[in-house]
Write an enzyme that holds these catalytic residues in place. Structure first.
Site, PDB file in Angstrom:
ATOM      1  N   GLY A 248       9.386   7.803 -10.972  1.00 36.25           N
ATOM      2  CA  GLY A 248       9.758   7.940  -9.562  1.00 36.25           C
ATOM      3  C   GLY A 248      10.920   7.043  -9.224  1.00 36.25           C
ATOM      4  O   GLY A 248      11.740   6.700 -10.099  1.00 36.25           O
ATOM      5  N   ALA A 249      10.980   6.653  -7.954  1.00 36.30           N
ATOM      6  CA  ALA A 249      12.096   5.843  -7.472  1.00 36.30           C
ATOM      7  C   ALA A 249      12.249   4.576  -8.309  1.00 36.30           C
ATOM      8  O   ALA A 249      13.324   4.294  -8.857  1.00 36.30           O
ATOM      9  CB  ALA A 249      11.848   5.488  -6.013  1.00 36.30           C
TER      10      ALA A 249
ATOM     11  N   TYR B 192      25.179 -12.444  29.523  1.00 34.46           N
ATOM     12  CA  TYR B 192      24.995 -11.111  30.087  1.00 34.46           C
ATOM     13  C   TYR B 192      26.176 -10.850  31.017  1.00 34.46           C
ATOM     14  O   TYR B 192      27.276 -11.332  30.778  1.00 34.46           O
ATOM     15  CB  TYR B 192      23.605 -11.100  30.778  1.00 34.46           C
ATOM     16  CG  TYR B 192      23.109  -9.742  31.141  1.00 34.46           C
ATOM     17  CD1 TYR B 192      23.220  -8.666  30.252  1.00 34.46           C
ATOM     18  CD2 TYR B 192      22.519  -9.516  32.375  1.00 34.46           C
ATOM     19  CE1 TYR B 192      22.767  -7.405  30.600  1.00 34.46           C
ATOM     20  CE2 TYR B 192      22.049  -8.262  32.725  1.00 34.46           C
ATOM     21  CZ  TYR B 192      22.184  -7.205  31.828  1.00 34.46           C
ATOM     22  OH  TYR B 192      21.742  -5.972  32.175  1.00 34.46           O
TER      23      TYR B 192
ATOM     24  N   ILE C  38       4.131   4.503   0.240  1.00 33.02           N
ATOM     25  CA  ILE C  38       3.843   3.125   0.650  1.00 33.02           C
ATOM     26  C   ILE C  38       3.203   2.395  -0.528  1.00 33.02           C
ATOM     27  O   ILE C  38       2.105   2.748  -0.959  1.00 33.02           O
ATOM     28  CB  ILE C  38       2.897   3.079   1.862  1.00 33.02           C
ATOM     29  CG1 ILE C  38       3.435   3.952   3.006  1.00 33.02           C
ATOM     30  CG2 ILE C  38       2.716   1.641   2.329  1.00 33.02           C
ATOM     31  CD1 ILE C  38       2.500   4.042   4.195  1.00 33.02           C
ATOM     32  N   LEU C  39       3.904   1.411  -1.026  1.00 35.53           N
ATOM     33  CA  LEU C  39       3.475   0.726  -2.261  1.00 35.53           C
ATOM     34  C   LEU C  39       3.054   1.820  -3.243  1.00 35.53           C
ATOM     35  O   LEU C  39       3.759   2.818  -3.406  1.00 35.53           O
ATOM     36  CB  LEU C  39       2.336  -0.268  -1.971  1.00 35.53           C
ATOM     37  CG  LEU C  39       2.562  -1.271  -0.832  1.00 35.53           C
ATOM     38  CD1 LEU C  39       1.307  -2.098  -0.551  1.00 35.53           C
ATOM     39  CD2 LEU C  39       3.732  -2.194  -1.131  1.00 35.53           C
TER      40      LEU C  39
ATOM     41  N   ASN D  60       1.600  -1.489  -7.149  1.00 35.28           N
ATOM     42  CA  ASN D  60       0.982  -2.294  -6.088  1.00 35.28           C
ATOM     43  C   ASN D  60       0.055  -1.422  -5.253  1.00 35.28           C
ATOM     44  O   ASN D  60       0.330  -0.228  -5.106  1.00 35.28           O
ATOM     45  CB  ASN D  60       2.068  -2.867  -5.179  1.00 35.28           C
ATOM     46  CG  ASN D  60       2.815  -4.002  -5.840  1.00 35.28           C
ATOM     47  OD1 ASN D  60       2.214  -4.844  -6.495  1.00 35.28           O
ATOM     48  ND2 ASN D  60       4.117  -4.028  -5.681  1.00 35.28           N
TER      49      ASN D  60
ATOM     50  N   GLY E 139       2.178   8.179   5.935  1.00 36.48           N
ATOM     51  CA  GLY E 139       2.807   8.320   7.241  1.00 36.48           C
ATOM     52  C   GLY E 139       3.601   7.094   7.663  1.00 36.48           C
ATOM     53  O   GLY E 139       3.361   5.982   7.189  1.00 36.48           O
TER      54      GLY E 139
ATOM     55  N   LYS F  40       8.419  -6.966   4.681  1.00 32.08           N
ATOM     56  CA  LYS F  40       9.731  -7.121   4.031  1.00 32.08           C
ATOM     57  C   LYS F  40      10.668  -7.914   4.944  1.00 32.08           C
ATOM     58  O   LYS F  40      11.434  -8.759   4.490  1.00 32.08           O
ATOM     59  CB  LYS F  40      10.337  -5.745   3.731  1.00 32.08           C
ATOM     60  CG  LYS F  40       9.586  -4.945   2.696  1.00 32.08           C
ATOM     61  CD  LYS F  40      10.042  -5.244   1.281  1.00 32.08           C
ATOM     62  CE  LYS F  40       9.105  -4.574   0.277  1.00 32.08           C
ATOM     63  NZ  LYS F  40       9.445  -4.819  -1.117  1.00 32.08           N
TER      64      LYS F  40
HETATM   65  N1  LIG Z   1       6.449  -4.558  -8.465  1.00 33.82           N
HETATM   66  C1  LIG Z   1       7.394  -4.103  -7.682  1.00 33.82           C
HETATM   67  O1  LIG Z   1       8.299  -4.835  -7.290  1.00 33.82           O
HETATM   68  C2  LIG Z   1       7.403  -2.684  -7.259  1.00 33.82           C
HETATM   69  C3  LIG Z   1       6.382  -1.840  -7.560  1.00 33.82           C
HETATM   70  N2  LIG Z   1       6.424  -0.551  -7.174  1.00 33.82           N
HETATM   71  C4  LIG Z   1       5.261   0.278  -7.494  1.00 33.82           C
HETATM   72  O2  LIG Z   1       5.663   1.352  -8.304  1.00 33.82           O
HETATM   73  C5  LIG Z   1       4.870   2.474  -8.000  1.00 33.82           C
HETATM   74  C6  LIG Z   1       5.762   3.674  -7.767  1.00 33.82           C
HETATM   75  O3  LIG Z   1       6.532   3.492  -6.610  1.00 33.82           O
HETATM   76  P1  LIG Z   1       7.760   4.461  -6.289  1.00 33.82           P
HETATM   77  O4  LIG Z   1       8.594   4.647  -7.487  1.00 33.82           O
HETATM   78  O5  LIG Z   1       8.382   3.940  -5.068  1.00 33.82           O
HETATM   79  O6  LIG Z   1       6.989   5.817  -5.956  1.00 33.82           O
HETATM   80  P2  LIG Z   1       7.383   7.314  -6.275  1.00 33.82           P
HETATM   81  O7  LIG Z   1       6.482   8.135  -5.452  1.00 33.82           O
HETATM   82  O8  LIG Z   1       8.834   7.536  -6.131  1.00 33.82           O
HETATM   83  O9  LIG Z   1       7.036   7.512  -7.813  1.00 33.82           O
HETATM   84  C7  LIG Z   1       5.755   7.457  -8.301  1.00 33.82           C
HETATM   85  C8  LIG Z   1       5.749   7.934  -9.735  1.00 33.82           C
HETATM   86  O10 LIG Z   1       4.538   7.536 -10.329  1.00 33.82           O
HETATM   87  C9  LIG Z   1       3.925   8.681 -10.926  1.00 33.82           C
HETATM   88  N3  LIG Z   1       2.459   8.554 -10.856  1.00 33.82           N
HETATM   89  C10 LIG Z   1       1.700   8.441  -9.760  1.00 33.82           C
HETATM   90  N4  LIG Z   1       0.418   8.293 -10.097  1.00 33.82           N
HETATM   91  C11 LIG Z   1       0.384   8.336 -11.432  1.00 33.82           C
HETATM   92  C12 LIG Z   1      -0.655   8.235 -12.375  1.00 33.82           C
HETATM   93  N5  LIG Z   1      -1.905   8.067 -11.991  1.00 33.82           N
HETATM   94  N6  LIG Z   1      -0.328   8.300 -13.677  1.00 33.82           N
HETATM   95  C13 LIG Z   1       0.955   8.446 -14.067  1.00 33.82           C
HETATM   96  N7  LIG Z   1       1.986   8.523 -13.205  1.00 33.82           N
HETATM   97  C14 LIG Z   1       1.691   8.487 -11.923  1.00 33.82           C
HETATM   98  C15 LIG Z   1       4.419   9.821 -10.103  1.00 33.82           C
HETATM   99  O11 LIG Z   1       4.309  10.978 -10.887  1.00 33.82           O
HETATM  100  P3  LIG Z   1       4.254  12.418 -10.177  1.00 33.82           P
HETATM  101  O12 LIG Z   1       5.634  12.655  -9.692  1.00 33.82           O
HETATM  102  O13 LIG Z   1       3.850  13.277 -11.297  1.00 33.82           O
HETATM  103  O14 LIG Z   1       3.249  12.327  -9.059  1.00 33.82           O
HETATM  104  C16 LIG Z   1       5.871   9.405  -9.886  1.00 33.82           C
HETATM  105  O15 LIG Z   1       6.613   9.695 -11.037  1.00 33.82           O
HETATM  106  C17 LIG Z   1       4.014   2.061  -6.816  1.00 33.82           C
HETATM  107  O16 LIG Z   1       2.764   1.656  -7.292  1.00 33.82           O
HETATM  108  C18 LIG Z   1       4.720   0.892  -6.238  1.00 33.82           C
HETATM  109  O17 LIG Z   1       3.844  -0.005  -5.598  1.00 33.82           O
HETATM  110  C19 LIG Z   1       7.494  -0.020  -6.503  1.00 33.82           C
HETATM  111  C20 LIG Z   1       8.528  -0.814  -6.157  1.00 33.82           C
HETATM  112  C21 LIG Z   1       8.551  -2.224  -6.482  1.00 33.82           C
HETATM  113  C1  LIG Z   2       6.946  -4.189  -3.966  1.00 30.54           C
HETATM  114  C2  LIG Z   2       7.256  -2.880  -3.437  1.00 30.54           C
HETATM  115  O1  LIG Z   2       8.313  -2.699  -2.859  1.00 30.54           O
HETATM  116  C3  LIG Z   2       6.342  -1.801  -3.633  1.00 30.54           C
HETATM  117  O2  LIG Z   2       5.326  -1.982  -4.286  1.00 30.54           O
HETATM  118  O3  LIG Z   2       6.614  -0.724  -3.111  1.00 30.54           O
HETATM  119 MG   LIG Z   3       8.353  -0.775  -1.849  1.00 27.67          MG
END
Ligand SMILES: NC(=O)C1=CN([C@@H]2O[C@H](COP(=O)(O)OP(=O)(O)OC[C@H]3O[C@@H](n4cnc5c(N)ncnc54)[C@H](OP(=O)(O)O)[C@@H]3O)[C@@H](O)[C@H]2O)C=CC1
Ligand SMILES: CC(=O)C(=O)O
Ligand SMILES: [Mg+2]
Length: 759
Positions: A202-203, A45, A82-83, A292, A89, A100
């Site tokens: 999605g992402a 310090y 979130i997952l 998840n 939020g 993480k």
């Molecule tokens: N195993 C792993 O390592 C990881 C798993 N994941 C999982 O992937 C999922 C998506 O995450 P992420 O991409 O970050 O989230 P996003 O919010 O970016 O994308 C979610 C996508 O899923 C679609 N969706 C949501 N609910 C449904 C449903 N019931 N039927 C069909 N499509 C659906 C959404 O469609 P719409 O836009 O029409 O709502 C959107 O296209 C989560 O469950 C997350 O836990 C994510 C990262 C890592």
């Molecule tokens: C594993 C992870 O990053 C998720 O489900 O969002």
């Molecule tokens: Mg994640």
């Protein structure tokens, strides 16, 4: 198909208790400087800290040298995805972000803490992170919903000169691509032929499909779906990032798209995929249900309709956990170690290929141990490494670092990749540097022929194979050739052309010679010739040790199937003790290497024996390249309190005083005096010039109990006990030892007979 692992082993209450006790949360900080004295305070310090302040003011990159920045990663979220639980939020995301961070630390020794940003506005988010981003060596964006995440990541990558990596996009893409490469391998499919359907645009989904295309999947063979169904060319309500992957197709629903598909990627939400959809897929379908915490379809449901499926989920309680935890710790480890300015496409591809390649290699026992003994072998139920695989930390980051260097994003290239690999091992395994030193000495010394006495055991065969592969010497497996070959084949090892000898005692050309020789040795100890013949024929320790005694081999390792004392007794009937035999354990903890003696032979050594144990231990430590400083440990400190054991130690000191030994020794003392200079300040007459590194224990119980106690409490690694003092080196491993333990023992055996190391 074999059964899956046990299902969830905790209740909601367990999860809450885990997160609240004994301390709320999952992370804390640890200082890297002692902060024990006034001087420490002045340096850390004011006023000392002003010096690095001025250095960094003059050159911002000096922050890598004088602060924790270079090993520090932020996990940043706004909690909008979130997952698979949705937008709950920023504060609700904190347990995941802490999670993480703790994974960064646990798996790759990357320091990390979480930052939750209270905004859903992408511009506001970018402004916040941009202004604090220089704090870290890298930023892991997490659980930010699409499409905002794409803009946020792209802008921050432009604004900051460190890796900014949206884990849900790229971590997921890397691991799912690695798993797909291997699943295709197992299912006999080719990347360029497979039809891939994505549920969840999605992402995670869009990034995964993009990386799979870069790895060889054809764009025209993919169909992507969101909640409304197929995203076809021309559909309304589609983002620019989705349009980039839209296909020209008449298909409109996920169910239609899945008919005849080879692969379905679930990155959407629980229940999005039905049994009927899976039933309609092509033969040997590949189903990655990665949502998840609950997958799109459970493995049980898949199995009820398709016995030919390869299944993966994002969860740890099913086989094939395809989860980004396998990527982000190691990717950042490699990136930080070259002070990368970014994590680029090439680094992600390198990571996917490295993960896929690692899964195809033989799996060490330590991994099976972490999975309740489940045997892991490349195939439908093991397409991807498991998170507790200790090889990940040294296998993956070098590929990342090298690719960063090759693609010009490394600030500080790594000059010696082999040394880097060892440094990585050392981060999680304190014995790595020592073993590396011993191994290279063995490798460059005269080649030793090492008898692996229990040659039919699969763990022994694998250790012998690894020993040979590592060019540490020539293994000789004792046992029946057909059985050894069969067990080797079951372990997926090919012996041909490798130069591993197999010797069967009964059919050995030396059988008669060995029997005669051993009979000569034992005939006045109550053994008949036919007893000795039986021992040579049937007992591998007698046969193996006689091979060593007669010079057909140099040293031996045994003990996997027989307890220590039994094995030692057998070996002692064949080999002589030179002067004194001791057990020496190597204890590695908190950056120290300590040698503890005698941990296996003398139960209650007298004073002369204690002195000899010290001499033998010091000589061994010297041969291992270290300057021995011996402390005789006791419950008492220089006679206080008085007692019988303490007196034996004092007598041992007197014996050494009367001899001309070439090492420092002192005693009797408790461990804190041996290991702590401040505690020694009260005893200015002590002759140790530094902390002791050889601890001679007053008796075997204190030796064995204390080494096992520190091991059981965690934080310490114990190698051995090594057996020192036989005319030829024989190492006896613990009953049921792992491949690694057997290999370590064989390396020490070979080392004792041939090599030596410099300090
Ligand atoms: N195993 C792993 O390592 C990881 C798993 N994941 C999982 O992937 C999922 C998506 O995450 P992420 O991409 O970050 O989230 P996003 O919010 O970016 O994308 C979610 C996508 O899923 C679609 N969706 C949501 N609910 C449904 C449903 N019931 N039927 C069909 N499509 C659906 C959404 O469609 P719409 O836009 O029409 O709502 C959107 O296209 C989560 O469950 C997350 O836990 C994510 C990262 C890592
Ligand atoms: C594993 C992870 O990053 C998720 O489900 O969002
Ligand atoms: Mg994640």
């Amino acid at each position: 198909m074999p059964e899956l692992t046990d299902k969830q082993t905790f209740s909601d209450d367990d999860a809450l208790e885990f997160h609240s006790a004994p301390t709320p949360g999952k992370i804390s900080m640890a200082p890297t400087k002692p902060m024990a004295t006034q001087r420490d305070l002045s340096l850390a310090y004011s006023p000392g800290v002003a010096v690095p302040v001025l250095a960094i003011a003059a050159d911002a990159d000096k922050a890598y040298d004088y602060t924790a920045k270079g090993n520090l990663v932020a996990v940043i979220s706004n909690g909008t995805a979130i997952l698979g639980l949705g937008n709950l939020g920023h504060m609700a995301s904190k347990p995941v972000m802490e999670g993480k961070s703790v994974l960064f630390k646990r798996f790759a020794d990357v320091d990390s803490f979480d930052v939750e940003v209270k905004t859903t506005d992408p511009d506001e988010f970018v402004t916040v992170v941009k202004n604090i981003g220089d704090t870290w060596g890298g930023i892991n964006l997490e659980d930010i919903k699409s499409p905002e995440c794409f803009e946020i990541e792209a802008q921050l990558q432009d604004l900051l000169d460190i890796p900014v990596f949206h884990d849900d996009q790229h971590g997921t893409a890397i691991i799912s691509t690695a798993a797909l490469i291997n699943a295709c391998h197992v299912a006999g499919k080719k990347l360029e032929d497979i039809k891939v359907v994505l549920s969840g645009a999605g992402a995670a989904g869009l990034s995964s499909i993009a990386l799979m295309k870069a790895a060889g999947v054809k764009a025209e063979n993919t169909v992507i779906c969101d909640r409304e169904g197929v995203i076809y060319k021309g559909r309304d309500n589609v983002s620019q990032w989705q349009t980039a992957h839209a296909t020209d197709t008449h298909l409109r629903t996920l169910a239609e798209a899945m008919v005849g598909a080879d692969v379905v990627l679930g990155l959407s939400a629980k229940g999005a995929i039905s049994k009927e959809m899976v039933a309609s897929m092509a033969p040997n379908p590949i189903i990655f249900a990665m949502a998840n915490p609950d997958p799109e379809i459970t493995p049980e449901d898949v199995k009820s309709v398709r016995s030919d499926a390869i299944i993966a989920t994002g969860r740890s309680d099913y086989v094939n956990q395809v989860n980004n935890v396998l990527a982000f710790p190691y990717l950042f480890r490699g990136a930080l170690d070259v002070r990368a300015r970014q994590i680029n496409h090439e680094m992600k591809i390198a990571c996917a290929h490295a993960l896929a390649a690692l899964a195809r290699e033989d799996v060490p026992d330590e991994v099976a141990a972490a999975y309740r003994g489940r045997k892991l072998k490349f195939g439908p139920e093991y397409i991807i490494p498991t998170p507790f695989d200790p090889r990940l930390i040294w296998y993956i980051p070098p590929f990342i670092a090298q690719t960063a260097m090759d693609t010009g994003v490394a600030r500080k290239p790594i000059e010696d990749m082999d040394a880097y690999r060892i440094a990585l091992k050392q981060r999680v395994d304190p014995s790595a540097a020592l073993m590396q030193k011993i191994s290279s000495a063995v490798r460059s010394g005269p080649k030793q022929r090492v008898v692996f006495a229990e040659g039919e055991e699969q763990s022994v065969i694998r250790a012998a194979w690894a020993f040979k592969q590592a060019e540490l010497g020539t293994p000789i497996l004792v046992g029946r050739e057909d059985l050894i070959r069969q067990n080797a084949a079951e372990a997926g090892l090919n012996f041909d052309d490798l130069g591993i000898e197999i010797v069967n005692a009964r059919t050995s050309g030396h059988n008669v010679e060995y029997t005669d020789w051993l009979y000569e040795r034992l005939n006045r100890r109550g053994y008949l010739r036919r007893d000795v013949q039986r021992m040579i024929n049937q007992d591998r320790n007698y046969f193996g040790a006689t091979m060593v005694a007669r010079g057909q081999a140099d040293c031996m390792v045994t003990g996997v199937t027989r307890n220590f004392n039994m094995a030692l007794k057998e070996v002692r009937r064949v080999l002589d003790v030179t002067d004194r035999m001791i057990g020496l354990s190597i204890l590695l903890a908190k950056g120290r290497t300590l040698f503890v003696a005698d941990t296996s032979i003398h139960e209650l050594p007298n004073a002369a024996e204690l002195a000899e144990i010290a001499i033998k231990a010091a000589a061994t430590v010297k041969k291992l390249g270290r300057k021995p400083r011996v402390a005789f440990l006791s419950y008492s400190t220089f006679g206080d309190p008085p007692g019988d054991r303490g007196e034996k130690v004092r007598e041992a000191i007197r014996i050494l005083d009367s001899m001309d030994v070439d090492f420092e020794y002192e005693g009797e003392m408790p461990p804190e005096l041996a290991l702590n200079p401040e505690a020694r300040a009260n005893y200015p007459f002590m002759r140790l010039t530094g902390d002791a590194n050889v601890l001679v224990m007053p008796a075997i119980h204190s030796a064995a109990i204390s080494t096992r106690l520190v091991q059981s409490l965690g934080g310490a690694t114990v190698i051995g006990p090594l057996l020192v003092g036989l005319e030829k080196s024989v190492q006896i491993v613990p009953l049921g030892a792992s491949v690694n333990e057997i290999m370590t023992a064989a390396t020490f055996a070979a080392y004792a007979e041939g090599a030596s190391v410099e300090d």
